[in-house]
Design a protein around this motif. Structure first.
Motif, mmCIF file in Angstrom:
data_model
loop_
_atom_site.group_PDB
_atom_site.id
_atom_site.type_symbol
_atom_site.label_atom_id
_atom_site.label_comp_id
_atom_site.label_asym_id
_atom_site.label_seq_id
_atom_site.Cartn_x
_atom_site.Cartn_y
_atom_site.Cartn_z
ATOM 1 N N LYS A 22 17.805 5.676 -0.647
ATOM 2 C CA LYS A 22 17.999 6.948 -1.352
ATOM 3 C C LYS A 22 17.723 6.788 -2.843
ATOM 4 O O LYS A 22 17.164 7.673 -3.476
ATOM 5 C CB LYS A 22 19.404 7.488 -1.113
ATOM 6 C CG LYS A 22 19.609 7.986 0.288
ATOM 7 C CD LYS A 22 20.999 8.531 0.490
ATOM 8 C CE LYS A 22 21.161 8.972 1.946
ATOM 9 N NZ LYS A 22 22.465 9.539 2.203
ATOM 10 N N ARG A 23 18.104 5.645 -3.404
ATOM 11 C CA ARG A 23 17.837 5.391 -4.824
ATOM 12 C C ARG A 23 16.337 5.367 -5.092
ATOM 13 O O ARG A 23 15.866 5.923 -6.077
ATOM 14 C CB ARG A 23 18.462 4.073 -5.272
ATOM 15 C CG ARG A 23 19.972 4.093 -5.334
ATOM 16 C CD ARG A 23 20.557 2.816 -5.896
ATOM 17 N NE ARG A 23 19.895 1.610 -5.381
ATOM 18 C CZ ARG A 23 19.870 0.446 -6.007
ATOM 19 N NH1 ARG A 23 20.453 0.287 -7.166
ATOM 20 N NH2 ARG A 23 19.255 -0.587 -5.482
ATOM 21 N N GLU A 24 15.600 4.698 -4.200
ATOM 22 C CA GLU A 24 14.148 4.643 -4.372
ATOM 23 C C GLU A 24 13.523 6.027 -4.213
ATOM 24 O O GLU A 24 12.606 6.378 -4.957
ATOM 25 C CB GLU A 24 13.525 3.675 -3.370
ATOM 26 C CG GLU A 24 13.760 2.230 -3.725
ATOM 27 C CD GLU A 24 13.210 1.290 -2.689
ATOM 28 O OE1 GLU A 24 12.318 0.500 -3.038
ATOM 29 O OE2 GLU A 24 13.667 1.357 -1.523
ATOM 30 N N ARG A 25 14.005 6.799 -3.260
ATOM 31 C CA ARG A 25 13.497 8.169 -3.083
ATOM 32 C C ARG A 25 13.676 8.972 -4.371
ATOM 33 O O ARG A 25 12.786 9.714 -4.772
ATOM 34 C CB ARG A 25 14.222 8.876 -1.941
ATOM 35 C CG ARG A 25 13.813 8.445 -0.575
ATOM 36 C CD ARG A 25 14.558 9.282 0.484
ATOM 37 N NE ARG A 25 14.518 8.652 1.767
ATOM 38 C CZ ARG A 25 13.537 8.794 2.651
ATOM 39 N NH1 ARG A 25 12.517 9.563 2.360
ATOM 40 N NH2 ARG A 25 13.571 8.178 3.809
ATOM 41 N N PHE A 26 14.832 8.824 -4.994
ATOM 42 C CA PHE A 26 15.123 9.541 -6.230
ATOM 43 C C PHE A 26 14.154 9.127 -7.343
ATOM 44 O O PHE A 26 13.572 9.971 -8.032
ATOM 45 C CB PHE A 26 16.577 9.309 -6.655
ATOM 46 C CG PHE A 26 16.928 9.949 -7.959
ATOM 47 C CD1 PHE A 26 17.121 11.324 -8.043
ATOM 48 C CD2 PHE A 26 17.053 9.188 -9.107
ATOM 49 C CE1 PHE A 26 17.433 11.924 -9.260
ATOM 50 C CE2 PHE A 26 17.364 9.777 -10.324
ATOM 51 C CZ PHE A 26 17.549 11.153 -10.394
ATOM 52 N N ILE A 27 13.972 7.827 -7.514
ATOM 53 C CA ILE A 27 13.083 7.322 -8.560
ATOM 54 C C ILE A 27 11.643 7.772 -8.294
ATOM 55 O O ILE A 27 10.934 8.197 -9.216
ATOM 56 C CB ILE A 27 13.155 5.784 -8.670
ATOM 57 C CG1 ILE A 27 14.563 5.336 -9.074
ATOM 58 C CG2 ILE A 27 12.096 5.247 -9.626
ATOM 59 C CD1 ILE A 27 15.007 5.827 -10.443
ATOM 60 N N ILE A 28 11.206 7.710 -7.057
ATOM 61 C CA ILE A 28 9.842 8.132 -6.724
ATOM 62 C C ILE A 28 9.668 9.627 -6.961
ATOM 63 O O ILE A 28 8.621 10.076 -7.445
ATOM 64 C CB ILE A 28 9.460 7.713 -5.295
ATOM 65 C CG1 ILE A 28 9.298 6.185 -5.266
ATOM 66 C CG2 ILE A 28 8.195 8.407 -4.829
ATOM 67 C CD1 ILE A 28 9.103 5.582 -3.918
ATOM 68 N N ALA A 29 10.682 10.412 -6.680
ATOM 69 C CA ALA A 29 10.617 11.850 -6.977
ATOM 70 C C ALA A 29 10.442 12.066 -8.478
ATOM 71 O O ALA A 29 9.656 12.928 -8.896
ATOM 72 C CB ALA A 29 11.869 12.556 -6.464
ATOM 73 N N LEU A 33 7.061 13.595 -10.864
ATOM 74 C CA LEU A 33 7.129 14.612 -11.909
ATOM 75 C C LEU A 33 6.527 14.151 -13.235
ATOM 76 O O LEU A 33 5.898 14.938 -13.940
ATOM 77 C CB LEU A 33 8.588 15.027 -12.142
ATOM 78 C CG LEU A 33 9.259 15.798 -11.016
ATOM 79 C CD1 LEU A 33 10.743 15.968 -11.313
ATOM 80 C CD2 LEU A 33 8.589 17.154 -10.826
ATOM 81 N N VAL A 34 6.751 12.900 -13.591
ATOM 82 C CA VAL A 34 6.369 12.450 -14.933
ATOM 83 C C VAL A 34 5.150 11.526 -14.973
ATOM 84 O O VAL A 34 4.654 11.221 -16.052
ATOM 85 C CB VAL A 34 7.556 11.752 -15.644
ATOM 86 C CG1 VAL A 34 8.728 12.699 -15.790
ATOM 87 C CG2 VAL A 34 7.970 10.485 -14.927
ATOM 88 N N LEU A 35 4.684 11.084 -13.827
ATOM 89 C CA LEU A 35 3.591 10.126 -13.792
ATOM 90 C C LEU A 35 2.511 10.601 -12.811
ATOM 91 O O LEU A 35 2.482 10.180 -11.658
ATOM 92 C CB LEU A 35 4.134 8.751 -13.387
ATOM 93 C CG LEU A 35 3.260 7.542 -13.613
ATOM 94 C CD1 LEU A 35 2.964 7.348 -15.094
ATOM 95 C CD2 LEU A 35 3.925 6.304 -13.046
ATOM 96 N N PRO A 36 1.607 11.462 -13.268
ATOM 97 C CA PRO A 36 0.583 12.018 -12.371
ATOM 98 C C PRO A 36 -0.226 10.989 -11.579
ATOM 99 O O PRO A 36 -0.576 11.260 -10.431
ATOM 100 C CB PRO A 36 -0.310 12.825 -13.317
ATOM 101 C CG PRO A 36 0.586 13.189 -14.450
ATOM 102 C CD PRO A 36 1.521 12.019 -14.608
ATOM 103 N N PRO A 37 -0.519 9.790 -12.125
ATOM 104 C CA PRO A 37 -1.270 8.831 -11.304
ATOM 105 C C PRO A 37 -0.568 8.444 -10.001
ATOM 106 O O PRO A 37 -1.227 8.129 -9.017
ATOM 107 C CB PRO A 37 -1.440 7.621 -12.223
ATOM 108 C CG PRO A 37 -1.399 8.194 -13.594
ATOM 109 C CD PRO A 37 -0.390 9.312 -13.510
#
Length: 129
Positions: A22-29, A33-37
């Motif tokens: 869940k922590r990784e899901r949050f960071i990837i979300a 948002l902030v890293l288009p690549p």
């Protein structure tokens, strides 16, 4: 036709249902948002997986997912896995750009290696990471 995409170990292979916390899901979300690549990486691999597929008659592909990239002068030992063996967010390892390039070049010239990885998203790690 052979196509090799350089992607990222932070992009899951949904064909293998790779586990993610869940922590990784949050960071990837947040990354989306902030890293288009990162979004571009997901879309490119998704296009290959879904639109081209694993059994296309005219095009074969491999999406290479290196871990954290570093610079080195020479090729060293590295390992390739079907899925991440560590967290790309919270326990990232490293792999040199030259090793990733070496693996990608070997894919193109070694038919046995190509047949092993075509239609897949292998992850590349340094032997010592």
């Amino acid at each position: 036709m052979k196509f090799v995409l350089m992607n990222t170990s932070g992009n899951r292979n949904r064909d293998l249902d790779e586990p993610i916390s869940k922590r990784e899901r949050f960071i990837i979300a947040l990354l989306r948002l902030v890293l288009p690549p990162h979004v571009d990486n997901e879309k490119a691999a998704g296009y290959l997986r879904i639109q081209v597929g694993q059994n296309c008659n005219f095009m074969e592909w491999v999406a290479v997912r290196p871990d954290g990239l570093v610079n080195e002068e020479q090729v060293s030992e590295y390992e390739v896995y079907p899925s991440p063996i560590r967290s790309a967010i919270f326990d990232a390892g490293t792999v040199s750009r030259i090793n990733v390039g070496h693996f990608m070049a070997k894919l193109m010239e070694d038919q046995e290696l190509w047949n092993k990885w075509k239609g897949q998203m292998p992850v590349v790690y340094s032997k010592t990471s």
